[in-house]
Enzyme design. Sequence first.
Site, PDB file in Angstrom:
ATOM      1  N   HIS A 157       0.831  -1.216   0.000  1.00  0.00           N
ATOM      2  CA  HIS A 157       0.000   0.000   0.000  1.00  0.00           C
ATOM      3  C   HIS A 157       0.857   1.255   0.000  1.00  0.00           C
ATOM      4  CE1 HIS A 157       0.520   0.735   4.392  1.00  0.00           C
ATOM      5  NE2 HIS A 157       0.356  -0.569   4.552  1.00  0.00           N
TER       6      HIS A 157
ATOM      7  N   ASP B 279      -0.260   4.350   1.105  1.00  0.00           N
ATOM      8  CA  ASP B 279      -0.582   5.301   2.170  1.00  0.00           C
ATOM      9  C   ASP B 279       0.173   4.983   3.451  1.00  0.00           C
ATOM     10  OD1 ASP B 279      -2.239   2.968   2.169  1.00  0.00           O
ATOM     11  OD2 ASP B 279      -3.599   3.903   3.616  1.00  0.00           O
TER      12      ASP B 279
ATOM     13  N   ASP C 125       6.416   0.296   7.235  1.00  0.00           N
ATOM     14  CA  ASP C 125       4.992   0.069   6.969  1.00  0.00           C
ATOM     15  C   ASP C 125       4.501   1.002   5.875  1.00  0.00           C
ATOM     16  OD1 ASP C 125       2.339  -0.690   7.144  1.00  0.00           O
ATOM     17  OD2 ASP C 125       1.947   0.428   8.991  1.00  0.00           O
TER      18      ASP C 125
ATOM     19  N   GLU D   2      -5.196   1.493   2.649  1.00  0.00           N
ATOM     20  CA  GLU D   2      -5.061   0.330   3.541  1.00  0.00           C
ATOM     21  C   GLU D   2      -5.073   0.741   5.001  1.00  0.00           C
ATOM     22  OE1 GLU D   2      -3.280  -2.739   6.039  1.00  0.00           O
ATOM     23  OE2 GLU D   2      -2.554  -0.689   5.710  1.00  0.00           O
ATOM     24  N   GLU D   3      -4.404   1.849   5.324  1.00  0.00           N
ATOM     25  CA  GLU D   3      -4.303   2.265   6.718  1.00  0.00           C
ATOM     26  C   GLU D   3      -5.647   2.696   7.313  1.00  0.00           C
ATOM     27  OE1 GLU D   3      -1.975   1.681   8.549  1.00  0.00           O
ATOM     28  OE2 GLU D   3      -0.068   1.732   7.464  1.00  0.00           O
TER      29      GLU D   3
ATOM     30  N   HIS E 132       4.064   2.693  12.715  1.00  0.00           N
ATOM     31  CA  HIS E 132       3.222   3.720  13.356  1.00  0.00           C
ATOM     32  C   HIS E 132       3.942   4.437  14.494  1.00  0.00           C
ATOM     33  CE1 HIS E 132      -0.797   1.647  11.949  1.00  0.00           C
ATOM     34  NE2 HIS E 132       0.149   1.626  11.020  1.00  0.00           N
TER      35      HIS E 132
END
Length: 400
Positions: free
Chosen positions: A79, A81, A112, A146-147, A372
């Site tokens: 992804h 994003d 990520d 996705e997030e 994150h």
Amino acid sequence: MPNKWENNQEIEYFREYLRIPSVHPKPNYTPCVDFLRKQSETLGMPLRVFYPVNKDNPIVVLSLPGTDPSLPAILLNSHMDVVPVFPDSWKHSPFGAEMDEEGRIFARGAQDMKCVGMQYLGALRKLKERGVQFKRTIHVSFVADEEMGGGLGMREFVNTSEFKSLNIGFSLDEGLASPSEEFPVFYAERSVWRIYFNINGHAGHGSLLLKNTVGEKANYILHKMMSMREQQVRRLENNPDLTIGDVTTINLTQVRGGVQSNVVPPTMVLGFDVRLALDVDHKEFEEQLHKWCEEAGGDINLTYDQKRPRVPPTSTDDSNPFWVAFKAAADELTLKVKPQIFTGGTDSRYIRQVGIPALGFSPMNNTPVLLHDHDEFLQADVYLRGIEIYTKIIENLANC
């Protein structure tokens, strides 16, 4: 003084991608699409852009045709994003992709998961340079949203004719970094339920002892939910073979209600984030919730922000030729892989839901888990080794 990674082309591609701030709450994917278009030209892989929901949320697919197009294809998914940043908590610019003397590359998305998308392309670049042929077509997808749960991306894309035309037989997607020598490989995910108990009761003056108030009902519901939570905590503590993905997690995340301190309110809302383990019967669980609502005094309505179905896990035995091919590559590379159930949610849940086997894997061992987190980073040698790992895995998968 320049370090040994400064002139590495794959590292430069990775850092260029990291510098694109495709960050929530309002990610702009246009620079990502432009960057990937340049990558497609460099690789000689045709690029298509799909819009399953709207023009603000593209899905980019680069394709490499196989020698036998009748065979189901391989999907390499990632992804574009990334989650928000709090710049004051970072020692490095979140989108600067700064690299220190140890080769640590700091940026949101370093783990990520912009790393994985670029490692796919780096591996394919090596395989093409070596003249390796593939029986199966390979599609590399870069998706939006996705997030935020994939509602504007993969969740809808898997139901489109465009996705079905890709003829996917197996998918790789993101995993997690590992602080140990082991590489986790994720073959399933728990079902995400975001549950709200909308509690109604007798309102009145705060000086009285009214019956059937929202406070009494909320106390009963909270006790039942947290007791179930404690059972899962004990189950995890008492069995060293279990990971967090093997148990049901329950967390109180929202409490809403009240008007002022001396008024008993007529309504109150308790919100819970629940991740149902694979061994939970969803119908029985929901019936238990309704039973507790009645026992608490009734007039409690259940609503859901998410209520995902149980999705069967991907087989990790000889019945799954893609697992056999993946495991053979890992064994040849002497990787210590550990199959487990993912703790959070990825786009693999939607891929599995339409009947396609999928594994989550990010080749980042001996690396702190920083998704994150502030000052998210990935070390350059770990990143480059990941390209080598994917090179073998992709070759095995596309020729099985």
